[in-house]
Design a protein around this motif. Structure first.
Motif, short mmCIF file in Angstrom:
data_model
loop_
_atom_site.label_atom_id
_atom_site.label_comp_id
_atom_site.label_asym_id
_atom_site.label_seq_id
_atom_site.Cartn_x
_atom_site.Cartn_y
_atom_site.Cartn_z
N LEU A 410 0.83 -1.20 0.00
CA LEU A 410 0.00 0.00 0.00
C LEU A 410 0.87 1.25 0.00
N VAL A 429 -1.40 -6.32 4.46
CA VAL A 429 -0.86 -5.23 3.63
C VAL A 429 0.44 -4.71 4.20
N LEU A 454 -2.73 0.50 -4.33
CA LEU A 454 -2.66 -0.84 -3.75
C LEU A 454 -2.14 -1.79 -4.83
#
Length: 655
Positions: A410, A429, A454
């Motif tokens: 991210l 993430v 992302l």
């Protein structure tokens, strides 16, 4: 008889040269600046490159802003000149002249000032234009020969500027004529000694001003979205300007009264005369001091933003255009590697060598609940609804990124943002700072540049996110295939056209684009260089307005204080004590606007940086470096201006 009025006008200019010469100098300066902007926008060479339309628009906008400031500055300063000549006008009326005769003197005076200013300004503009234009071209990194459009500048801008300033001088005459239509000799004498009118309800005005400044600061501090900053920026500026004019007297007078109450400070000889004089000065000339504060703020903000954009061009280009060329098209039955092979064959046939980087991308509107991303319940208007949140998703199967055991990487829009779940899919993430991590993806729409990015390596997870977040099943929410590639060989401006012609048959039923990002980088440099140039021009205009405001303020104070200091010297004040008192008064009164300007500039940081984010500049540390540098420059400039104008004051008061 007309020759008499002409002689009186010329003699008045000569006797009051301390008033008139700075006025002429300022007029010449604005003529040159406006001439340069109009001349650049009308130069034949400006049609020879992409982005010239934007730069021409910027030059025209800069000309309009300079024109407005020229009108305000010259009108204000001509009023000051006539105010300080009011006793002379009263004498003419007492000796038997009529008002129509005074108007004739004003006409001859303004005609003489106009002709001096326009001749000097036009001559300077004609001499320096090509040099300035060459610097402008260099600033934009363009390979153009400025002499291709001739040695002399185009005549139309010079004529247009002369007509514009003729209109301004006609307005100066009209304003002075209307102002004196009901004046008597006594009215003129009162005018020469009158200060700025105090507000009828100072406390209410002060509270109103503080509320306006607070509202402007609040808008700056709470604006989160860059598109929203574009809408609210000018409202915040207007509120701060109104608030500064309304509150200046109350805020400063309050500070001075607190100093009065400190007996150990106030009842010292040099402090007593300084503070008591300052209270009178602030009440008498609050609008002038507020104007200096506003102009100083404009100088700081405009120069800081201009320098930030110019020195951040490389970062902006790297964000938007990370490769030499880029190609994009909707997902198709053939795998993206099929098109990579086609492209590689075309490059090989044209003796081109380089590297390719392919990925898929999508942009999806979303709803958030903390770190959870949810499906949006309605169809947004991406173009206008700045409140709609969204994320860029990327599929990077050949990635050099270190995913480890994470599902995605991210690149968040801010430090607070995180994502742990999309719909019913839990995600592990890895969060990275996009400023400290290589970004290989192009985001050509700068309005979307400040959105979450992302990155997935697993195509199943990438497709699952689209299924969870797409608003419907239409192809409009399908992913784009992207191929970025760099070429090691010398730049070939025809390469894009060759590739397009070879591949167009593969995409005859769908969208397909191939972009020359090398050329686009040059275009960005040209446009941002143009913005920087206009910022420098406007900054110079604001600087000149500030210098003139300070100069005439010192002159006004000197003429006003001459009799008062003469009396105090007769009562025993020495020249040394007088100079100390003068220095303390002048220092305090002229550094108060500087404090206001610095505070305004600091509170403007949040909204200015959001505004710059629209232009893809997200490097706040660069903005802060530029801000500190401009602060330092302006303090030095202000000190020099203050010291030079202080000599004028001392000469008037102590002569």
């Amino acid at each position: 008889m007309n020759s008499l009025y002409h002689r009186l006008a010329i003699d008045g200019i000569r006797r009051h040269k301390r008033l008139y010469y700075p006025f002429v100098g300022t007029t010449v300066f604005f003529i040159v600046l406006i001439n340069i902007c109009i001349s650049i926008s009308g130069d034949p060479l400006m049609t020879n490159f992409f982005g010239s339309t934007t730069i021409t628009m910027l030059m025209n906008l800069g000309s309009i802003i300079l024109l407005i400031f020229a009108l305000i500055t010259l009108l204000t300063n001509y009023k000051f000149i006539q105010k300080n000549k009011a006793e002379e006008s009263a004498l003419y009326l007492t000796l038997g002249m009529e008002k129509k005769h005074l108007i004739k003197i004003y006409i001859y005076e303004l005609v003489n000032l106009y002709l001096r200013s326009i001749l000097i300004g036009t001559l300077i503009s004609a001499v320096i234009y090509k040099l300035v234009f060459a610097g402008f071209i260099r600033l934009m990194n363009l390979k153009l020969n400025v002499l291709d459009s001739g040695i002399l500048p185009v005549l139309e801008p010079l004529i247009l500027t002369a007509l514009i300033f003729l209109g301004i001088f006609i307005l100066l005459l009209a304003d002075q004529t209307l102002k004196m239509r009901n004046f008597t000799p006594m009215s003129f004498r009162y005018e020469s000694k009158a200060g700025q009118k105090a507000p009828k309800y100072p406390l209410a005005m002060g509270i109103f001003g503080i509320l306006c400044i607070g509202a402007g600061y609040y808008i700056s501090l709470t604006t989160e979205n860059p598109l929203q900053a574009l809408k609210t920026f000018f409202l915040a500026v207007l509120l701060v300007i109104i608030g500064t004019y309304a509150a200046f007297t109350v805020i400063v007078s309050g500070i001075l009264k607190l100093l009065q109450k400190r007996k150990s400070f106030y009842y010292k000889k040099e402090n007593f005369t300084a503070v008591s004089g300052l209270i009178y000065r602030v009440k008498n000339s609050a609008n002038t001091l507020a104007s200096i504060a506003i102009l100083s703020t404009m100088v700081i903000v405009v120069l800081t933003s201009g320098f930030s954009l110019y020195f951040g061009i490389s970062e902006i280009e790297d964000n938007l255009l990370p490769s030499d060329y880029s190609m994009s098209f909707p997902e198709r039955d053939n795998d993206i590697s099929y098109y990579e092979n086609l492209l590689a064959t075309i490059l090989k046939e044209n003796n081109k060598h380089g590297n390719m980087y392919s990925y898929k991308s999508n942009y999806l509107a979303v709803s958030r609940d903390g770190t959870k991303i949810k499906h949006l319940d309605y169809e947004p208007s991406f173009a206008w609804d700045e409140d709609i949140d969204g994320i860029h998703t990327f599929l990077d199967e050949k990635s050099t990124y270190d995913f480890g055991d994470y599902d995605a990487i991210l690149f968040a829009k801010d430090e607070q943002t995180d994502i742990t779940k999309i719909g019913d899919m839990n995600l592990k993430v890895k969060k990275e700072n996009r400023n400290n991590y290589p970004i290989n993806f192009s985001i050509k729409d700068i309005s979307l540049n400040k959105k979450d990015m992302l990155v997935f390596k697993d195509p199943d997870k990438f497709d699952k996110v689209k299924e969870l977040l797409a608003l419907d099943d239409s192809a409009g929410y399908g992913a784009l295939c992207n191929i970025n590639f760099d070429i090691d060989d010398p730049y070939d401006p025809e390469l894009v056209e060759i590739i397009h012609d070879e591949l167009i048959n593969e995409f005859d039923d769908s969208f397909f684009s191939i972009n020359d990002d090398i050329k686009a980088r040059k275009d960005f440099t040209a446009i941002y260089g143009g913005i920087f140039f206009v910022g420098i021009i406007l900054g110079l205009g604001f600087l000149v307005s500030t210098v003139l405001a300070i100069y005439y303020k010192q002159l006004s104070e000197g003429l006003d204080d001459k009799a008062r200091f003469k009396t105090m010297r007769q009562l025993g004040m020495t020249d040394t004590e007088a100079k100390k008192s003068i220095s303390k008064q002048m220092g305090l009164v002229f550094f108060l606007p500087l404090i206001f300007a610095f505070v305004h500039s600091l509170f403007a940081i949040p909204i200015i940086t959001k505004f710059l984010a629209l232009l893809s500049l997200s490097n706040i540390s660069l903005y802060m470096i530029c801000l500190v540098s401009v602060f330092a420059f302006y303090i030095i400039f202000y000190l020099i201006t203050f010291k030079l104008t202080e000599k004028t004051y001392n000469k008037l008061v102590l002569e």
